[in-house]
Write an enzyme that holds these catalytic residues in place. Sequence first.
Site, PDB file in Angstrom:
ATOM      1  N   ASP A 170      -9.090  -2.687   1.285  1.00 48.44           N
ATOM      2  CA  ASP A 170      -9.090  -2.044   2.605  1.00 48.44           C
ATOM      3  C   ASP A 170     -10.159  -2.639   3.518  1.00 48.44           C
ATOM      4  OD1 ASP A 170      -7.057  -0.331   1.831  1.00 48.44           O
ATOM      5  OD2 ASP A 170      -8.448   1.127   1.012  1.00 48.44           O
ATOM      6  N   ASP A 177       0.826  -1.204   0.000  1.00 51.98           N
ATOM      7  CA  ASP A 177       0.000   0.000   0.000  1.00 51.98           C
ATOM      8  C   ASP A 177       0.859   1.254   0.000  1.00 51.98           C
ATOM      9  OD1 ASP A 177      -2.645   0.408  -0.279  1.00 51.98           O
ATOM     10  OD2 ASP A 177      -3.121   0.509   1.847  1.00 51.98           O
TER      11      ASP A 177
END
Length: 553
Positions: free
Chosen positions: A446, A393
Amino acid sequence: MTRSARNPNPIAHPPPLLLLLLLLAALAGVAAAGDIVHQDDEAPKIPGCANDFVLVKVQTWVNKKEKDEFVGVGARFGPKIESKEKHANRTRLLLAQPSDCCTPPTEKVSGDILLVERGLCKFTKKAKVAESAGASAIIIINDKHELYKMVCDHNETELDIGIPAVLLPKDAGSKLRNLLSSGEVLVQLYSPDRPLVDTAEVFLWLMAVGTILCASYWSAWSAREADIEQEKLLKDGHEIPPNLEAGGSSGMVDINMASAILFVVIASCFLITLYRLMSHWFVELLVVIFCIGGVEGLQTCLVALLSMSRRFKPAAESFVKVPFFGAVSYLTLAVCPFCIVFAVLWGVYRRLPFAWIGQDILGITLIVTVIQIVRIPNLKVGSALLSCAFLYDIFWVFISKMLFHESVMIVVARGDKTDEDGVPMLLKIPRMFDPWGGYSIIGFGDILLPGLLIAFALRYDWAAKKTLQSGYFLWSMVAYGSGLLITYVALNLMDGHGQPALLYIVPFTICTFLALGMKRGELRNLWTRGQPERVCTHTHPSLKDSAGPVGSS
């Protein structure tokens, strides 16, 4: 493969879903609020050139009839642009001659706004030339479809520009220029303030937390049903199916350490492929893939819900053989056409204002289905998976800017290189009370990746017969919700620039798990076994003289 009534999951082929999981997780790391200003975050501030960069609305009227509204970005130099619409003046728009405004206009301008081309000279020179000619503002048409920030050079130390400058993207600027051929054009420039918190972010937070909550309870319920089935088989002296020996159930897939670590490589390759091949046809391909996954997820959730009703239970327990798919329940066959039509209608009409509702429904049901099927066996694998996703990420949101001169993940998530409003592998809600509109978005990963660990927590709690407060699920949910909340705080502090949500979620979630496990003396068991210690009350007849575990040969 025939499903029992206790596990009415119509998914007969989990491996394709695992591939789809990697595809969805490739967009794991972005939460954004529709920011459209790009690049130049380190633009210098010097005297006369110290404005904050703001979005500017350009409202138009042609022959006193209201027309299109365009969005541009204000310059670092010049006076601040009015923030209240009622205080902004309507001013006549003229096309500059010469068009780039690098030399003085051939005609005198009397308080009008000049529309100019990007050209080759500096932005500051254009503004000075326009101001000297009597213009009240300048609107510059960019030569690219993106918006860039108009800055000053370090050596421009004596700037005293008294008119505002606004940059429009190429397509918007071309439309505005074409309006001039229809008659007299008036424009109004103003920059309304964006609200500190929009309700879209609140609802998006609730959607993410609610999705994990539902998926975790479904996963734990399925695991408990499998345990009950295993206990019944042991009690009756039957052979234990191999899929139940490991405490799983039919169609469930456990992630191992190798696949957790390999996630970073495969997801990165997929993300780069998206970035390099991002085009209209490639987005259409993603839409098709998303619709296929959405149909599978939606029918799985609908069948599971309807199976709880006595009215539909007989149809859920009756099966028919279908080529390629094997044994499929009559309820699945009845629900499937609706799911296909739903996904197709969304795909066809996805550009309509309310299409985000269909996208969120398909996305949520797909995430719930994957969390129910794909399982983390212990805390070690879960920590490895989330740690890899954490690094992935950060790299593709922040560090990729150094290599590609833009954030690869944010560009892909927003669909900047296409005419689409972002790729479909996102949950999104329109910013209803934001004068700039746009969407608040969150990547599937997420929700999906932390959700796998949180679902493991609830399965462990139920197997260990822990209460809500003495278990791990409640505190994992609190940790996830807190991490996501901090993501949105950071998003607002960074003026809407996309944030890697897992940067905040992963430390909160893993550290909570580790701290509680250490405090309760259960960390070793959580880390390796992933199941509470059990006392076997039944002995298989054929193995009562064996020292090995039940089901071993």
